[in-house]
Motif scaffolding. Structure first.
Motif, mmCIF file in Angstrom:
data_model
loop_
_atom_site.group_PDB
_atom_site.id
_atom_site.type_symbol
_atom_site.label_atom_id
_atom_site.label_comp_id
_atom_site.label_asym_id
_atom_site.label_seq_id
_atom_site.Cartn_x
_atom_site.Cartn_y
_atom_site.Cartn_z
ATOM 1 N N ALA A 155 31.330 -56.323 116.039
ATOM 2 C CA ALA A 155 31.172 -55.087 116.661
ATOM 3 C C ALA A 155 30.185 -54.149 116.136
ATOM 4 O O ALA A 155 29.472 -53.755 116.859
ATOM 5 C CB ALA A 155 31.973 -54.337 117.682
ATOM 6 N N VAL A 239 38.789 -74.853 122.215
ATOM 7 C CA VAL A 239 40.058 -75.353 122.752
ATOM 8 C C VAL A 239 39.675 -75.434 123.663
ATOM 9 O O VAL A 239 40.054 -76.085 124.391
ATOM 10 C CB VAL A 239 40.346 -73.321 123.102
ATOM 11 N N HIS B 150 44.820 -64.694 148.996
ATOM 12 C CA HIS B 150 45.135 -65.286 147.746
ATOM 13 C C HIS B 150 46.955 -64.804 148.051
ATOM 14 O O HIS B 150 47.917 -65.689 147.195
ATOM 15 C CB HIS B 150 45.050 -64.839 146.247
ATOM 16 N N MET C 1 43.100 -61.551 141.890
ATOM 17 C CA MET C 1 42.459 -60.950 140.387
ATOM 18 C C MET C 1 43.910 -59.875 140.766
ATOM 19 O O MET C 1 44.273 -59.406 141.327
ATOM 20 C CB MET C 1 41.214 -60.453 140.657
ATOM 21 N N THR C 5 45.275 -57.161 142.889
ATOM 22 C CA THR C 5 47.123 -57.244 143.407
ATOM 23 C C THR C 5 47.649 -55.373 143.475
ATOM 24 O O THR C 5 48.473 -55.731 144.361
ATOM 25 C CB THR C 5 47.896 -58.017 142.262
ATOM 26 N N VAL C 279 33.034 -50.358 118.806
ATOM 27 C CA VAL C 279 33.933 -50.682 118.679
ATOM 28 C C VAL C 279 34.508 -50.568 120.203
ATOM 29 O O VAL C 279 35.147 -51.501 121.127
ATOM 30 C CB VAL C 279 35.265 -51.036 117.730
ATOM 31 N N TYR C 282 32.412 -52.447 122.577
ATOM 32 C CA TYR C 282 32.931 -53.997 122.157
ATOM 33 C C TYR C 282 33.964 -53.910 123.256
ATOM 34 O O TYR C 282 33.710 -55.260 124.558
ATOM 35 C CB TYR C 282 32.199 -54.290 121.468
ATOM 36 N N ARG C 299 42.304 -69.418 129.415
ATOM 37 C CA ARG C 299 41.319 -70.425 128.064
ATOM 38 C C ARG C 299 42.265 -69.411 126.573
ATOM 39 O O ARG C 299 42.153 -69.934 125.873
ATOM 40 C CB ARG C 299 39.879 -69.989 128.387
ATOM 41 N N GLN C 300 42.094 -68.201 127.304
ATOM 42 C CA GLN C 300 43.447 -67.976 126.130
ATOM 43 C C GLN C 300 44.575 -67.662 125.968
ATOM 44 O O GLN C 300 45.992 -68.461 125.926
ATOM 45 C CB GLN C 300 43.870 -65.942 126.156
#
Lengths: 349, 342, 300
Positions: A155, A239, B150, C1, C5, C279, C282, C299-300
């Motif tokens: 960053a 991944v 949903h 999402m 909710t 930071v 970001y 994906r995490q």
């Protein structure tokens, strides 16, 4: 079949390249005309004053009036400007007259590339390696603690990293020189391009040592801020690939973890190549600012001096040459990427 | 004899240059306003049936030919005509999730059209209309209203879309695979609701499906498409019980009927050769498109497009096996169907 | 999402569960949590600071120069006699102001052109796509240098923001275009047509709300780019050298040898604050990206 659609693809990329260069030239044509009066003439007079050798001032003013042809209609001026630019005539420097700006830039750009290229190469190799390690299934969890640190670095702009590095490693610890590309008393032996074949002989010489010692901190500043991007990109790609059906199939076939890992790394590395053009562009912009911080004599130093002295032709030519260079790199990378990655083809939707 | 919907020699070509696909190839059809029926358009994926649905709904314009609603060309409607057209021609889509904007609660697709089309005088009347429609499809309003898509099951979402159709009382409903993505236990309920729309509210239904068993249960007439062309059409009982076109035979044969006396999968499957596919591409719409996969293929099939031969008084097939029979012009499809709707 | 909710539940629900749910979400999306925490910390620092500083002390010559941190000057003073605490309190927001002006103008332009490109299609789309590609390939910073050099140090804070905006619109335009194109294919747009909505209402009521998280993430990363550009221009001496912004501090600090004079506080104040800003932005931007794109989250 691989080359299907190549010429269409080539045509579109080449057109983009031409459009980018043309835009840069056109901006250089428009910008000086936006200001009231004649900024270049003012700059010449400000620079040399009334006390200087009037013949220099006069020849400069006459030269630039001819170059810009300010009395002609605008479109004539524009086409002459295009013709001059594309035939390589970018004009004389105001401060270093009678030197051509293109010569000055080509001389300085080697210093800049000498920082930017190694930094980008080092960052891409180490970053991709780190990213691959993060994605290795049986990695100790502790390694993942490095990830937030890398995100933090990615960053931060290189110029801030440069200031921090100077303060700690050059000033506090006195491990590296504070400024410049060589000691002020040292006379570097610069090899002309024509003699580059003899370069290895100089690798142990004092010039090389000087340059190396002065380059380490700027290179580190430019590399450390890129590391996170490369690592995260690589990890993401790894991944994704690990989740693909063909990897599940390979696992079911009983491939060892090591084989699986090397498969994944190979497939994940290729897309990283597309990031190289962008990374180089970012590093070059960062490099201009990092050079200003380090007082390094590359393009950044040249721009800095030109801004202070209002040496407009140098500033314009700089932007034009760098834009052309980066657009060229992007163009070439775009063209070769489908050749090395079998998953990509030239035909676009 | 006012036609509510009329397709006149409609052709739709996608793509350009070498990658041309004709999704619809010279198809005609007519539905009459005074005799609302359920017409099934069936075929495998890529047969052009969804393209046809989108065209009837005005989302696509034909490459050539005309799609007319109540005598007006849909492609040339003024915005005012189009507004009325949208009010009167409604749809139930295949994917019961995609039809909802995830940003809004499900009430929106029920309330918005009521407001837009000025149905229901007061807020309380609108509310009552919505409640009634939901109850008709077997939903309890309190259970579904005020929720996001949903948070509901696929069956609930699809029933709300059907309830919406009940609410708006269109003159034509396009039901594009309405039951293929909901649980089997709910299919009968949804199909019954659609039949109710047709019988009780006198709404014409264009039922688009790949599933001939559901078609058999609810429709009055059927049209089978293959690669954008009509291969067989007419009385749905005859088409399904006793198919005449080799493609329809193959299609019917692959249905696992719940009847152990019926044999299943006895028709030979032909894997088309590359050369055959090449001939198919070269032939365009001037040959029989089923030729590469046809067990009864003749040389003639490669050279000429088979016209619609009358196999029975109320059924046609585009196949040279029936050469010698009466030829029905494509434009007469509407009359054929007209006779089938009771 | 998850955001949705939390709004789903009828408002009769106690507020605490909503807060707890938000906290639980931040645990799954730490980027957003930490980023927002850094923003709150910055706001608190500024509010507390505003009660203590005199804005005039942020200008050169207002106080005794080159003083290390002490009870009187808690962040010390710089070589030209600015109180660095005042600079820290005010300059951070001046810096962010440039960022927001640039990002807002650039985003506005980008969203408009991206929507137009996707909506009109045809030759409008073709031309805009080429223009976007060209702008994405040109490193905007180089053109900024050319423009700023001509204007010298005469540009105001707002002016700098506007110039930077010229090179911020292409990214958002490209993202908005592709998002609109993919949203437009979704069936709920067809449903909206059947509901009798016209094109304008479809854009604003059906497409736009779904784009909000994307636009948020884009806006924040545009702010980041703008802060980078303005700090970069300042380092080259092309910023507004009178106002007490962080970039200007960097310029004076490097040109006047703060490092070699061992004035660590002069080095630390702009560097730490700018790092904080970068930071923070970001993290918020990548957190919002995650919010907008569930696929990234999985994906995490």
């Amino acid at each position: 079949m691989k080359l299907k659609g190549f010429w269409g693809f080539f045509g579109r990329r080449f057109l983009l390249f031409i459009l980018v260069v043309w835009s840069a030239v056109t901006i250089n044509f428009i910008v000086p005309r936006l200001a009231p009066g004649n900024p270049i003439r003012q700059a010449i007079i400000t620079r040399y004053g009334l006390t200087a050798d009037q013949s220099v001032v006069n020849s400069l003013v006459i030269y630039y009036e001819g170059y810009f042809g300010l009395n002609d209609p605008l479109y004539v001026q524009y086409f002459r400007f295009l013709k001059n630019t594309f035939s390589g005539d970018l004009g004389f420097s105001i401060t270093a007259y009678p030197r051509y700006v293109s010569d000055m830039i080509l001389e300085k750009i080697l210093w800049t590339l000498q920082l930017v290229l190694p930094a980008t190469l080092i960052a891409s190799v180490i970053g991709s390696l780190l990213g691959a390690i993060f994605a290795f299934p049986r990695i100790p969890k502790a390694i993942n603690l490095v990830v937030p640190l890398l995100i933090l670095f990615s960053a931060i702009p290189a110029f801030l990293a440069a200031i921090a590095l100077i303060y700690v490693f050059a000033y506090k610890l006195d491990l590296f020189p504070l400024v410049g590309a060589y000691d002020p008393t040292f006379v570097p032996h610069i090899i002309p391009i024509s003699q580059w074949a003899s370069l290895p002989n100089y690798l142990h010489g004092p010039t090389f040592q000087q340059i190396l010692k002065h380059s380490i901190l700027p290179i580190a500043a430019l590399a450390v801020v890129q590391l996170g991007g490369w690592a995260l990109g690589m990890r993401g790609m790894m991944v994704t690939i690990q989740g693909e059906d063909y990897m599940t199939f390979a696992e079911a076939k009983g491939l060892t973890d090591g084989r699986m890992f090397s498969y994944t790394v190979r497939n994940a590395l290729l897309p990283q190549i597309t990031g190289f053009g962008l990374a180089l562009s970012g590093a070059l912009m960062g490099g201009i600012l990092v050079e200003s911080i380090f007082g390094y004599p590359g393009i950044g130093g040249l721009i800095n001096g030109a801004i202070a002295a209002k040496d407009y032709p140098v500033i314009y030519a700089n932007s034009l040459i760098l834009i052309t260079m980066l657009a060229g790199v992007t163009f070439v990378l775009d063209l070769i990427y489908p050749l090395i990655d079998p998953r990509i083809s030239y035909s676009e939707k | 004899m006012d036609a509510i919907l009329e397709l006149k020699n409609v052709t739709k070509i996608f793509g350009s240059g070498h990658n041309v696909v004709s999704a619809m190839d010279d198809i005609s059809l007519r539905l009459d306003a005074d005799k609302p029926g359920i017409i099934t358009v069936a075929g495998e994926s890529g047969s052009g049936k969804t393209t046809m649905g989108n065209m009837v709904l005005g989302f696509l314009n034909p490459t050539s030919g005309k799609v007319m609603y109540k005598g007006n060309d849909i492609a040339k409607m003024s915005s005012k005509q189009r507004f009325i057209f949208h009010k009167e021609v409604q749809a139930v889509f295949q994917d019961p999730f995609a039809a909802y904007n995830p940003f809004y609660i499900v009430d929106r697709i029920l309330e918005l059209p009521l407001t837009q089309y000025k149905l229901g005088k007061s807020a309380s009347e609108k509310k009552e209309m919505i409640h009634n429609a939901l109850q008709l499809v077997g939903l309890r309003p309190a259970e579904v209203l005020g929720r996001y898509p949903h948070q509901l099951s696929g069956g609930q979402r699809q029933r709300i879309v059907v309830a919406r159709a009940l609410l708006l009382r269109p003159s034509l409903l396009v039901a594009d695979e309405p039951v293929s993505m909901v649980d089997a236990s709910l299919r009968a309920n949804l199909l019954e609701s659609i039949r109710k729309l047709n019988r009780d509210l006198r709404i014409s239904v264009l039922y688009i499906t790949h599933d001939l068993t559901t078609a058999y249960h609810i429709s009055d007439a059927i049209m089978i498409l293959y690669r954008g062309s009509v291969v067989e059409a007419g009385n749905e009982e005859k088409v399904i019980k006793n198919p005449s076109h080799p493609y329809t035979r193959l299609l019917i044969d692959s249905i696992p009927w719940p009847d152990i006396t019926m044999q299943w999968g006895k028709e030979p499957l032909i894997e088309p050769s590359d050369a055959a596919m090449q001939r198919l591409i070269m032939g365009g719409s001037q040959i029989c498109k089923f030729a590469p996969r046809c067990p009864n293929v003749m040389e003639q099939c490669w050279n000429q497009r088979p016209p619609l031969y009358r196999v029975d008084p109320d059924r046609v097939a585009a196949c040279f096996l029936y050469q010698g029979g009466d030829v029905m012009p494509g434009e007469a499809m509407g009359d054929l169907f007209d006779g089938l709707i009771a | 999402m998850t955001v949705q909710t939390s709004t789903v539940q009828p408002s009769t629900r106690p507020k605490r569960t909503r807060l707890r749910r938000a906290l639980l979400y931040f645990k799954r999306n730490p980027s957003l949590g930490i980023g927002l925490f850094m923003l709150i910390a910055l706001i608190v620092f500024t509010i507390v600071g505003l009660f203590q500083v005199d804005p005039l002390k942020g200008y050169a010559g207002a106080v005794r120069g080159s003083q290390p941190p002490s009870a009187k000057y808690i962040f010390g003073t710089d070589g030209q006699g600015r109180d660095l605490y005042t600079v820290a309190v005010l300059g951070t927001w001046v810096t962010l102001e440039i960022g927001f002006i640039a990002a807002a103008v650039g985003m506005g332009l980008g969203v408009f052109l991206g929507f137009s490109s996707a909506y009109f299609g045809g030759w409008v789309d073709n031309i805009l796509r080429w223009v976007i590609d060209v702008f994405m390939t040109i490193p905007g910073f180089l053109i900024l240098i050319v423009l700023a050099a001509l204007l010298g140090g005469r540009v105001s804070t707002e002016g700098t923001g506007l110039i930077i905006a010229l090179f911020l619109w292409a990214g958002p335009a490209r993202v908005v275009r592709s998002q609109v194109l993919s949203l437009r294919e979704r069936q709920f747009v067809q449903m909206a047509k059947l509901n009798g909505l016209n094109d304008m209402r479809i854009i604003f009521e059906e497409l736009f709300p779904n784009l909000l998280p994307f636009l948020g993430a884009q806006l924040i990363s545009a702010v980041m780019g703008a802060v980078y550009s303005s700090a970069g221009l300042s380092i080259l001496g092309l910023g507004n050298l009178r106002e007490p912004q962080l970039g200007t501090m960097l310029y004076f600090m490097t040109t006047q040898g703060a490092v070699v004079r061992g004035m660590w506080w002069w080095v630390a104040v702009p560097v730490v604050l700018l790092c904080w800003l970068f930071v923070m932005l970001y993290l918020i931007s990548s957190g919002m990206d995650e919010l907008a794109n569930p696929r990234l989250r999985r994906r995490q």
